[in-house]
Design a protein around this motif. Structure first.
Motif, PDB file in Angstrom:
ATOM      1  N   GLU A  67       0.813  -1.438  -0.055  1.00  0.00           N
ATOM      2  CA  GLU A  67      -0.170  -0.173  -0.124  1.00  0.00           C
ATOM      3  C   GLU A  67       0.728   1.310  -0.038  1.00  0.00           C
ATOM      4  OE1 GLU A  67      -2.816   2.537   3.136  1.00  0.00           O
ATOM      5  OE2 GLU A  67      -2.824   0.258   3.160  1.00  0.00           O
ATOM      6  N   CYS A  68       1.941   1.335   0.774  1.00  0.00           N
ATOM      7  CA  CYS A  68       2.828   2.505   0.800  1.00  0.00           C
ATOM      8  C   CYS A  68       3.551   2.562  -0.460  1.00  0.00           C
ATOM      9  CB  CYS A  68       3.681   2.315   2.130  1.00  0.00           C
ATOM     10  SG  CYS A  68       2.851   2.881   3.788  1.00  0.00           S
ATOM     11  N   GLY A  69       3.965   1.542  -0.901  1.00  0.00           N
ATOM     12  CA  GLY A  69       4.864   1.353  -2.314  1.00  0.00           C
ATOM     13  C   GLY A  69       3.844   2.065  -3.395  1.00  0.00           C
ATOM     14  N   ALA A  70       2.531   1.730  -3.386  1.00  0.00           N
ATOM     15  CA  ALA A  70       1.869   2.347  -4.616  1.00  0.00           C
ATOM     16  C   ALA A  70       1.559   3.794  -4.223  1.00  0.00           C
ATOM     17  CB  ALA A  70       0.472   1.630  -4.330  1.00  0.00           C
ATOM     18  N   ARG A  71       1.511   4.388  -3.038  1.00  0.00           N
ATOM     19  CA  ARG A  71       1.251   5.618  -2.874  1.00  0.00           C
ATOM     20  C   ARG A  71       2.570   6.454  -3.228  1.00  0.00           C
ATOM     21  NH1 ARG A  71       0.504   7.830   3.307  1.00  0.00           N
ATOM     22  NH2 ARG A  71      -0.871   5.913   3.366  1.00  0.00           N
ATOM     23  N   ILE A  72       3.723   6.011  -2.976  1.00  0.00           N
ATOM     24  CA  ILE A  72       4.891   6.729  -3.560  1.00  0.00           C
ATOM     25  C   ILE A  72       5.598   6.309  -4.781  1.00  0.00           C
ATOM     26  CG2 ILE A  72       5.722   7.013  -1.286  1.00  0.00           C
ATOM     27  CD1 ILE A  72       7.967   5.102  -1.674  1.00  0.00           C
ATOM     28  N   GLY A  73       4.743   5.331  -5.659  1.00  0.00           N
ATOM     29  CA  GLY A  73       4.865   5.016  -6.961  1.00  0.00           C
ATOM     30  C   GLY A  73       6.076   4.006  -7.171  1.00  0.00           C
ATOM     31  N   VAL A  74       6.479   3.017  -6.213  1.00  0.00           N
ATOM     32  CA  VAL A  74       7.405   1.878  -6.534  1.00  0.00           C
ATOM     33  C   VAL A  74       6.841   0.610  -5.977  1.00  0.00           C
ATOM     34  CG1 VAL A  74       9.185   3.456  -5.518  1.00  0.00           C
ATOM     35  CG2 VAL A  74       7.983   2.176  -4.005  1.00  0.00           C
ATOM     36  N   ASP A  75       7.156  -0.344  -6.723  1.00  0.00           N
ATOM     37  CA  ASP A  75       7.012  -1.832  -6.213  1.00  0.00           C
ATOM     38  C   ASP A  75       7.784  -2.350  -4.983  1.00  0.00           C
ATOM     39  OD1 ASP A  75       5.195  -2.212  -8.227  1.00  0.00           O
ATOM     40  OD2 ASP A  75       6.662  -2.886  -9.708  1.00  0.00           O
ATOM     41  N   VAL A  76       7.178  -2.684  -4.242  1.00  0.00           N
ATOM     42  CA  VAL A  76       8.115  -3.288  -2.987  1.00  0.00           C
ATOM     43  C   VAL A  76       8.341  -4.753  -3.090  1.00  0.00           C
ATOM     44  CG1 VAL A  76       8.076  -3.502  -0.662  1.00  0.00           C
ATOM     45  CG2 VAL A  76       7.218  -1.502  -1.305  1.00  0.00           C
ATOM     46  N   VAL A  77       9.596  -5.281  -3.060  1.00  0.00           N
ATOM     47  CA  VAL A  77       9.970  -6.990  -3.010  1.00  0.00           C
ATOM     48  C   VAL A  77      10.681  -7.257  -1.800  1.00  0.00           C
ATOM     49  CG1 VAL A  77      11.221  -8.562  -4.321  1.00  0.00           C
ATOM     50  CG2 VAL A  77      10.294  -6.577  -5.319  1.00  0.00           C
ATOM     51  N   ARG A  78       9.878  -8.161  -1.159  1.00  0.00           N
ATOM     52  CA  ARG A  78      10.419  -8.503   0.218  1.00  0.00           C
ATOM     53  C   ARG A  78      11.482  -9.677   0.040  1.00  0.00           C
ATOM     54  NH1 ARG A  78       5.990 -10.213   3.985  1.00  0.00           N
ATOM     55  NH2 ARG A  78       7.888 -10.628   5.472  1.00  0.00           N
ATOM     56  N   GLU A  79      12.589  -9.803   0.872  1.00  0.00           N
ATOM     57  CA  GLU A  79      13.355 -10.962   1.005  1.00  0.00           C
ATOM     58  C   GLU A  79      13.371 -11.513   2.310  1.00  0.00           C
ATOM     59  OE1 GLU A  79      17.648 -13.128  -0.097  1.00  0.00           O
ATOM     60  OE2 GLU A  79      17.220 -10.810   0.029  1.00  0.00           O
ATOM     61  N   VAL A  80      12.633 -12.915   2.508  1.00  0.00           N
ATOM     62  CA  VAL A  80      12.480 -13.307   3.969  1.00  0.00           C
ATOM     63  C   VAL A  80      13.225 -14.323   4.150  1.00  0.00           C
ATOM     64  CG1 VAL A  80      10.697 -13.775   5.591  1.00  0.00           C
ATOM     65  CG2 VAL A  80       9.764 -12.445   3.809  1.00  0.00           C
TER      66      VAL A  80
END
Length: 416
Positions: A67-80
């Motif tokens: 949600e935050c990524g969409a707001r600032i215009g980026v895709d967020v990729v997690r490495e867990v």
């Protein structure tokens, strides 16, 4: 009798569950040496490293970041990845200049990362106005803010209401009352108190409220105040009020002992609330930890994870993402799901309306202590030395003064 609740509340975080399929894929790739992060980087992508494999934290974190990524215009990729592997991997990545754009780590691990110079100072970057000072202390290294937590946890005293009612007792508020009450309620298969004294950070973490509560500091383990604290802690074992098995118990083991009726009280954290609520016949209460003297303020260690931003060409976007994650609504969502204390007092008060049994943890938050703010990277050596002293006293291998003198020498040699 079930655990009474003044108000209805949403479902809490369940016990540690298996990971979701997407997380398992990410985890398998990380362990196999092929990071999914390296496969999807670009100017409009931010990469995040964390160890949240359990639900609902895993899904909640993904949703907040997306949600935050969409707001600032980026895709967020997690490495867990598993917690034990996160910091070693980050240290290697830092040396290679391949750190992710955002990191979520256990707050005692933050000094290791900050000491490399790879993290961005956040004092002038992140909006932390009104946050608990104690929360901000957990993210400081050498006086600079390098990490910020959306929610934190601590310790409190859980007690079995039915057992206390039958004995005509009230929850203890001082150390002496705790000792007397624990002795009085030790009977048959039931001990008066359960706690974790295992030879890891879990055990040290549970002793630190006594250490600080006596006026001692982690920088001076053999002080008279520290001897007072360890003497009291050892007396609980000497009295037979705490099982010798506590030397091998994790905090989850402690919760099982309490829920199973094998302890009238336990010292544990807010994350156990969900597990305890699964026991329909368990009627329990939670109060702040007893203090040395009547009217004292509990000095519990501050637990939880801190967000940090590695230096890099996308650090400005990462800061934007972090500020979004720390917004009140996101802080509330994260803390509600994890039974954490939100890092801002206003959000904490809002959460209490839904989760009133968090009250003792919220009450203790302003006076909670950072384990690393003074020691920095020296903390692990000090914690290990203190753990050794705790075991020596509990098993009768040394007096508190002898054990702590040795611990201070060990801590000093480990810092050289």
């Amino acid at each position: 009798m079930p655990h009474a609740r003044p108000h209805p509340r949403p479902a809490r975080r369940p016990g540690r569950a298996v990971t979701a399929a997407a997380t398992a894929l990410t985890l398998a790739a990380a362990l196999g040496g092929c990071s999914l992060i390296t496969a999807r980087t670009g100017p409009h992508t931010l990469t995040v490293a964390d160890y949240y494999t359990a639900e609902p934290g895993n899904t909640a974190l993904t949703e907040i970041l997306d949600e935050c990524g969409a707001r600032i215009g980026v895709d967020v990729v997690r490495e867990v990845m598993p917690r034990s592997q996160l910091v070693p991997k980050l240290l290697r990545d830092g040396a290679a200049g391949t750190l992710p754009d955002l990191v979520l780590s256990d707050n005692p691990d933050l000094p290791k990362l900050a000491s490399t110079g790879a993290l961005l100072p956040l004092d002038d970057e992140v909006d932390t106005e009104g946050f608990y000072d104690s929360v901000l202390d957990t993210g400081r290294y050498d006086g600079e803010l390098y990490g910020v937590a959306p929610g934190v946890n601590g310790l409190a005293l859980f007690y079995d209401r039915e057992v206390f009612a039958e004995a005509g007792l009230e929850p203890p508020t001082t150390w002496e009352e705790l000792r007397r009450t624990a002795a009085a309620l030790t009977e048959g298969h039931r001990y008066g108190l359960a706690l974790s004294a295992i030879g890891t950070e879990e055990g040290t973490w549970q002793f630190e409220p006594f250490l600080w509560g006596a006026g001692a500091e982690l920088t001076d383990l053999d002080s008279p105040e520290a001897v007072t604290a360890l003497s009291f802690w050892g007396s609980l074992f000497d009295d037979g009020s705490v099982s010798a098995s506590a030397l091998n118990w994790s905090q989850s083991d402690v919760a099982e002992q309490f829920a199973g009726g094998h302890a009238a009280m336990m010292i544990n954290g807010s994350w156990q609330l969900a597990a305890l609520d699964a026991y329909e016949d368990l009627d329990y209460g939670v109060v702040p930890l007893p203090t040395l003297r009547e009217g004292g303020e509990p000095a519990t260690p501050m637990g939880g994870e801190a967000w940090a931003v590695p230096r890099g060409d996308k650090q400005d976007k990462a800061v934007q993402l972090l500020n979004c994650v720390l917004e009140p609504d996101n802080m509330y969502t994260w803390s509600r799901l994890r039974a954490d204390v939100p890092s801002h007092p206003d959000v904490a008060e809002r959460l209490l309306a839904d989760q009133p049994d968090l009250a003792p943890f919220v009450e203790s938050a302003p006076t909670a202590r950072s384990r690393t703010v003074e020691l920095g990277t020296a903390y692990p050596a000090v914690a290990q030395a203190l753990s050794t002293a705790m075991h020596q006293v509990a098993t009768g291998g040394a007096s508190p003064a002898e054990a702590l003198a040795a611990a201070q020498r060990e801590a000093e040699s480990g810092d050289e």
